[in-house]
Design an enzyme around this catalytic site. Structure first.
Site, PDB file in Angstrom:
ATOM      1  N   ASP A  12       0.881  -1.129  -0.090  1.00  0.00           N
ATOM      2  CA  ASP A  12       0.074   0.090   0.062  1.00  0.00           C
ATOM      3  C   ASP A  12       0.969   1.360  -0.112  1.00  0.00           C
ATOM      4  O   ASP A  12       2.041   1.148  -0.221  1.00  0.00           O
ATOM      5  CB  ASP A  12      -0.926  -0.111   1.150  1.00  0.00           C
ATOM      6  N   HIS A  13       0.334   2.452   0.210  1.00  0.00           N
ATOM      7  CA  HIS A  13       1.018   3.747   0.268  1.00  0.00           C
ATOM      8  C   HIS A  13       2.404   3.610   1.364  1.00  0.00           C
ATOM      9  O   HIS A  13       3.465   3.998   1.029  1.00  0.00           O
ATOM     10  CB  HIS A  13       0.382   4.850   0.404  1.00  0.00           C
ATOM     11  N   CYS A  69       2.993  -3.409   4.040  1.00  0.00           N
ATOM     12  CA  CYS A  69       2.159  -2.427   4.299  1.00  0.00           C
ATOM     13  C   CYS A  69       2.775  -1.778   5.530  1.00  0.00           C
ATOM     14  O   CYS A  69       3.964  -1.780   5.662  1.00  0.00           O
ATOM     15  CB  CYS A  69       0.672  -2.867   4.774  1.00  0.00           C
ATOM     16  N   GLY A  70       2.097  -0.801   6.295  1.00  0.00           N
ATOM     17  CA  GLY A  70       2.861  -0.107   7.368  1.00  0.00           C
ATOM     18  C   GLY A  70       3.385  -0.948   8.308  1.00  0.00           C
ATOM     19  O   GLY A  70       4.573  -0.898   8.673  1.00  0.00           O
ATOM     20  N   THR A  71       2.890  -1.584   8.993  1.00  0.00           N
ATOM     21  CA  THR A  71       2.966  -2.665  10.023  1.00  0.00           C
ATOM     22  C   THR A  71       3.130  -4.130   9.599  1.00  0.00           C
ATOM     23  O   THR A  71       3.945  -4.785   9.946  1.00  0.00           O
ATOM     24  CB  THR A  71       1.853  -2.761  11.056  1.00  0.00           C
ATOM     25  N   GLY A  72       2.673  -4.348   8.337  1.00  0.00           N
ATOM     26  CA  GLY A  72       2.677  -5.783   7.934  1.00  0.00           C
ATOM     27  C   GLY A  72       1.404  -6.548   8.330  1.00  0.00           C
ATOM     28  O   GLY A  72       1.010  -7.500   7.974  1.00  0.00           O
ATOM     29  N   GLY A  74      -1.972  -5.621   8.542  1.00  0.00           N
ATOM     30  CA  GLY A  74      -3.226  -5.710   7.549  1.00  0.00           C
ATOM     31  C   GLY A  74      -3.063  -6.746   6.378  1.00  0.00           C
ATOM     32  O   GLY A  74      -3.978  -7.544   6.183  1.00  0.00           O
ATOM     33  N   MET A  75      -1.807  -6.655   5.793  1.00  0.00           N
ATOM     34  CA  MET A  75      -1.433  -7.552   4.534  1.00  0.00           C
ATOM     35  C   MET A  75      -1.591  -8.905   5.081  1.00  0.00           C
ATOM     36  O   MET A  75      -2.062  -9.956   4.246  1.00  0.00           O
ATOM     37  CB  MET A  75      -0.330  -7.103   4.077  1.00  0.00           C
ATOM     38  N   HIS A 102       9.857 -24.126   9.014  1.00  0.00           N
ATOM     39  CA  HIS A 102       8.623 -24.664   9.733  1.00  0.00           C
ATOM     40  C   HIS A 102       7.368 -24.516   9.276  1.00  0.00           C
ATOM     41  O   HIS A 102       6.535 -25.454   9.428  1.00  0.00           O
ATOM     42  CB  HIS A 102       8.607 -24.510  10.990  1.00  0.00           C
ATOM     43  N   ARG A 136       7.369 -33.476  10.080  1.00  0.00           N
ATOM     44  CA  ARG A 136       6.313 -33.259  10.836  1.00  0.00           C
ATOM     45  C   ARG A 136       5.444 -32.013  10.631  1.00  0.00           C
ATOM     46  O   ARG A 136       4.512 -31.681  11.044  1.00  0.00           O
ATOM     47  CB  ARG A 136       6.703 -33.332  12.345  1.00  0.00           C
ATOM     48  N   HIS A 137       6.228 -31.065  10.102  1.00  0.00           N
ATOM     49  CA  HIS A 137       5.833 -29.634   9.934  1.00  0.00           C
ATOM     50  C   HIS A 137       4.874 -29.593   8.485  1.00  0.00           C
ATOM     51  O   HIS A 137       4.000 -28.764   8.526  1.00  0.00           O
ATOM     52  CB  HIS A 137       7.071 -28.623   9.529  1.00  0.00           C
TER      53      HIS A 137
END
Ligand code: RB5
Length: 152
Positions: A12-13, A69-72, A74-75, A102, A136-137
């Site tokens: 985003d912006h 995005c700004g924080t990550g 929302g995405m 993992h 297992r993962h």
């Protein structure tokens, strides 16, 4: 860089500048990039771009994607609504490594307002180079990959 399959990107912006920086970095390494936008810093909704990228990972058109995005946050929320998508918000190197080893993460999400460009570059490099351990993962992933609307 071992992983050279094309990568789909979006932001985003608030993530635009970091998306551009990472795009230049990967392009210089001869990695093909599909950029879903945006193409300037005008205010947009992260959901619109997260959906575009997640859709193409979900369909199998691309193996790996990167969202910023700004924080990550929302995405990550948007992308993880899609079947077969395992989006990992990694603003540190340990999470980036483990999200591949993992969780077999297929979308890397970064916070453009959280980390600097040099750390982001390292995170991207490590994320693309680290293989999934399987075993297992794989079993653990299968248990939630089949969840639809909250029911198994
Ligand atoms: C945009 O202001 C900001 O909310 C967005 O980039 C993201 O951080 C949302 O999770």
């Amino acid at each position: 860089m071992k992983n050279t399959s094309p990568i789909i990107m979006g932001s985003d912006h608030a993530g635009y500048a970091l998306k551009e920086f990472i795009k230049d970095y990967l392009t210089a390494l001869n990695i093909q990039i599909e950029d879903c936008g945006p193409f300037n810093e005008d205010s947009v909704d992260y959901s619109d771009f997260g959906i575009q990228v997640a859709r193409k990972i979900s369909s199998g058109d691309f193996k790996h994607g990167i969202l910023v995005c700004g924080t990550g946050l929302g995405m990550s929320m948007v992308a993880n609504r899609f079947k077969n998508v395992r989006a990992a918000l990694c603003n540190d190197l340990f999470s980036a490594t483990m999200s591949r080893r993992h969780n077999d993460a297929n979308i890397l999400v970064l916070g453009g307002r959280v980390i600097g460009t040099e750390l982001a570059k390292e995170i991207v490099r490590v994320w693309l180079e680290t293989p999934f351990e399987g075993g297992r993962h794989q079993r653990r992933i299968q248990k939630f990959d089949t969840i639809k609307d909250g029911s198994i």
